[in-house]
Design a protein around this motif. Structure first.
Motif, PDB file in Angstrom:
ATOM      1  N   GLU A  74      45.004  32.126   9.654  1.00 43.96           N
ATOM      2  CA  GLU A  74      45.521  30.761   9.084  1.00 43.96           C
ATOM      3  C   GLU A  74      44.427  29.791   9.024  1.00 43.96           C
ATOM      4  O   GLU A  74      45.096  28.596   8.442  1.00 43.96           O
ATOM      5  N   ASN A  75      43.021  30.199   9.106  1.00 46.18           N
ATOM      6  CA  ASN A  75      42.245  29.324   8.839  1.00 46.18           C
ATOM      7  C   ASN A  75      41.276  29.489   7.365  1.00 46.18           C
ATOM      8  O   ASN A  75      40.309  28.739   7.066  1.00 46.18           O
ATOM      9  N   ILE A  76      41.780  30.474   6.734  1.00 42.74           N
ATOM     10  CA  ILE A  76      41.176  30.872   5.594  1.00 42.74           C
ATOM     11  C   ILE A  76      40.905  29.769   4.454  1.00 42.74           C
ATOM     12  O   ILE A  76      39.840  29.545   4.423  1.00 42.74           O
ATOM     13  N   LYS A  77      41.985  29.077   4.128  1.00 40.28           N
ATOM     14  CA  LYS A  77      41.835  28.134   3.195  1.00 40.28           C
ATOM     15  C   LYS A  77      40.986  26.910   3.707  1.00 40.28           C
ATOM     16  O   LYS A  77      40.183  26.334   3.014  1.00 40.28           O
ATOM     17  N   SER A  78      41.519  26.435   4.831  1.00 47.87           N
ATOM     18  CA  SER A  78      40.715  25.189   5.294  1.00 47.87           C
ATOM     19  C   SER A  78      39.281  25.607   5.410  1.00 47.87           C
ATOM     20  O   SER A  78      38.395  24.654   5.268  1.00 47.87           O
ATOM     21  N   ILE A  79      38.907  26.594   5.997  1.00 42.94           N
ATOM     22  CA  ILE A  79      37.459  26.829   6.365  1.00 42.94           C
ATOM     23  C   ILE A  79      36.849  26.960   5.019  1.00 42.94           C
ATOM     24  O   ILE A  79      35.647  26.454   4.460  1.00 42.94           O
ATOM     25  N   MET A  80      37.257  27.694   3.909  1.00 45.43           N
ATOM     26  CA  MET A  80      36.886  27.705   2.509  1.00 45.43           C
ATOM     27  C   MET A  80      36.764  26.562   2.010  1.00 45.43           C
ATOM     28  O   MET A  80      35.660  26.137   1.351  1.00 45.43           O
ATOM     29  N   ASP A  81      37.629  25.557   2.104  1.00 45.46           N
ATOM     30  CA  ASP A  81      37.597  24.122   1.463  1.00 45.46           C
ATOM     31  C   ASP A  81      36.290  23.429   2.111  1.00 45.46           C
ATOM     32  O   ASP A  81      35.582  22.713   1.512  1.00 45.46           O
ATOM     33  N   ILE A  92      38.640  23.939  -6.750  1.00 43.78           N
ATOM     34  CA  ILE A  92      40.137  23.649  -6.035  1.00 43.78           C
ATOM     35  C   ILE A  92      40.465  25.117  -5.599  1.00 43.78           C
ATOM     36  O   ILE A  92      40.469  26.228  -6.320  1.00 43.78           O
ATOM     37  N   THR A  93      40.852  25.034  -4.482  1.00 40.73           N
ATOM     38  CA  THR A  93      41.377  26.399  -3.680  1.00 40.73           C
ATOM     39  C   THR A  93      42.744  26.056  -3.551  1.00 40.73           C
ATOM     40  O   THR A  93      43.332  25.383  -3.068  1.00 40.73           O
ATOM     41  N   SER A  94      43.221  27.502  -3.906  1.00 40.64           N
ATOM     42  CA  SER A  94      44.639  27.592  -3.740  1.00 40.64           C
ATOM     43  C   SER A  94      45.113  28.202  -2.260  1.00 40.64           C
ATOM     44  O   SER A  94      44.322  28.588  -1.593  1.00 40.64           O
ATOM     45  N   LYS A  95      46.275  28.418  -2.239  1.00 37.02           N
ATOM     46  CA  LYS A  95      46.416  29.136  -0.708  1.00 37.02           C
ATOM     47  C   LYS A  95      46.558  30.419  -0.959  1.00 37.02           C
ATOM     48  O   LYS A  95      46.830  31.146  -1.783  1.00 37.02           O
ATOM     49  N   PRO A  96      45.891  31.078   0.300  1.00 34.19           N
ATOM     50  CA  PRO A  96      45.839  32.489   0.370  1.00 34.19           C
ATOM     51  C   PRO A  96      47.306  33.420   0.253  1.00 34.19           C
ATOM     52  O   PRO A  96      48.015  32.864   0.475  1.00 34.19           O
ATOM     53  N   LYS A  97      46.862  34.618  -0.589  1.00 35.15           N
ATOM     54  CA  LYS A  97      47.962  35.241  -0.785  1.00 35.15           C
ATOM     55  C   LYS A  97      47.927  36.754   0.006  1.00 35.15           C
ATOM     56  O   LYS A  97      46.705  37.377  -0.177  1.00 35.15           O
ATOM     57  N   LYS A  98      48.595  37.054   0.682  1.00 31.84           N
ATOM     58  CA  LYS A  98      48.446  38.286   1.691  1.00 31.84           C
ATOM     59  C   LYS A  98      49.067  39.670   0.519  1.00 31.84           C
ATOM     60  O   LYS A  98      50.206  39.336  -0.136  1.00 31.84           O
ATOM     61  N   ILE A  99      48.093  40.427   0.249  1.00 29.44           N
ATOM     62  CA  ILE A  99      48.733  41.462  -0.748  1.00 29.44           C
ATOM     63  C   ILE A  99      48.882  42.923   0.014  1.00 29.44           C
ATOM     64  O   ILE A  99      49.603  43.467  -0.958  1.00 29.44           O
ATOM     65  N   LYS A 100      48.326  42.888   0.974  1.00 31.19           N
ATOM     66  CA  LYS A 100      48.692  44.143   1.891  1.00 31.19           C
ATOM     67  C   LYS A 100      48.489  43.588   3.689  1.00 31.19           C
ATOM     68  O   LYS A 100      47.973  42.409   3.630  1.00 31.19           O
ATOM     69  N   LYS A 101      48.959  44.505   4.363  1.00 27.82           N
ATOM     70  CA  LYS A 101      48.793  43.884   5.812  1.00 27.82           C
ATOM     71  C   LYS A 101      47.413  43.631   6.149  1.00 27.82           C
ATOM     72  O   LYS A 101      47.165  42.686   6.968  1.00 27.82           O
ATOM     73  N   ASN A 102      46.404  44.355   5.413  1.00 29.99           N
ATOM     74  CA  ASN A 102      44.848  43.870   6.019  1.00 29.99           C
ATOM     75  C   ASN A 102      44.449  43.464   4.707  1.00 29.99           C
ATOM     76  O   ASN A 102      42.934  43.535   4.759  1.00 29.99           O
TER      77      ASN A 102
END
Length: 187
Positions: free
Chosen positions: A22-29, A111-121
């Motif tokens: 849940e924090n990937i985008k905010s931490i990357m930004d 500019i960072t976009s929203k993360p996209k889950k491509i597989k479970k892991n």
């Protein structure tokens, strides 16, 4: 040359000990903004900027995973000691290249976009680096470490080209004619 700095800058964009999904985008930004501020800080020498950014952005990367993927089938043939030595040498190679490319930074917009889950892991996070004349698309590939909720970067793609797969091809070609020890020495 600017593509290399962008790839390597992106490699080092996250915080310590993995990231919760849940924090990937905010931490990357956040890390990107801090890196850009550091690069713009005229009070710091180039060496100080490099050291600060690497320390800030380094720990979330799974260098062992990156090294393992880049070496391919050869990885299984190595002893534990050889795996450690290769991982350390590979990490140094990536960091050295990154430090060299930091000097090319010229106020690009990120500019960072929203993360996209491509597989479970597996998750990908796309970042656009916008310069005066060009826009570069960077895809950070994350994996979820087993038995945790922590995500780590294991690859970065620029214009669809994986840096880890590129190293894998280079290392495979090298190892067709030379030894693992020679590869290790070359890193």
């Amino acid at each position: 040359m600017i593509k290399k700095i962008i790839i390597l800058m992106t490699i080092f964009i996250v915080s310590s000990y993995g990231i919760g999904e849940e924090n990937i985008k905010s931490i990357m930004d956040s890390k990107t903004k801090k890196a850009v501020q550091t690069l713009k800080d005229k009070r710091l020498t180039q060496k100080q900027k490099e050291t600060k950014i690497i320390k800030m952005m380094d720990p979330v990367f799974s260098y062992t995973t990156m090294a393992k993927i880049s070496l391919g089938k050869q990885w299984k043939r190595l002893s534990k000691k050889e795996k450690q030595a290769f991982t350390q040498a590979f990490e140094r190679k990536i960091k050295h290249s990154y430090v060299d490319k930091l000097k090319l930074y010229k106020n690009q917009k990120v500019i960072t976009s929203k993360p996209k889950k491509i597989k479970k892991n597996r998750i990908i996070l796309t970042t656009k680096i916008m310069g005066n004349n060009e826009t570069y698309k960077i895809v950070n590939a994350f994996f979820k470490k087993k038995n945790t909720n922590q995500w780590y970067i294991y690859d970065v793609k620029l214009a669809g080209v994986s840096i880890i797969q590129t190293y894998r091809k280079q290392f495979a070609a090298f190892l067709k004619t030379k030894s693992f020890k020679q590869l290790l020495d070359s890193l």
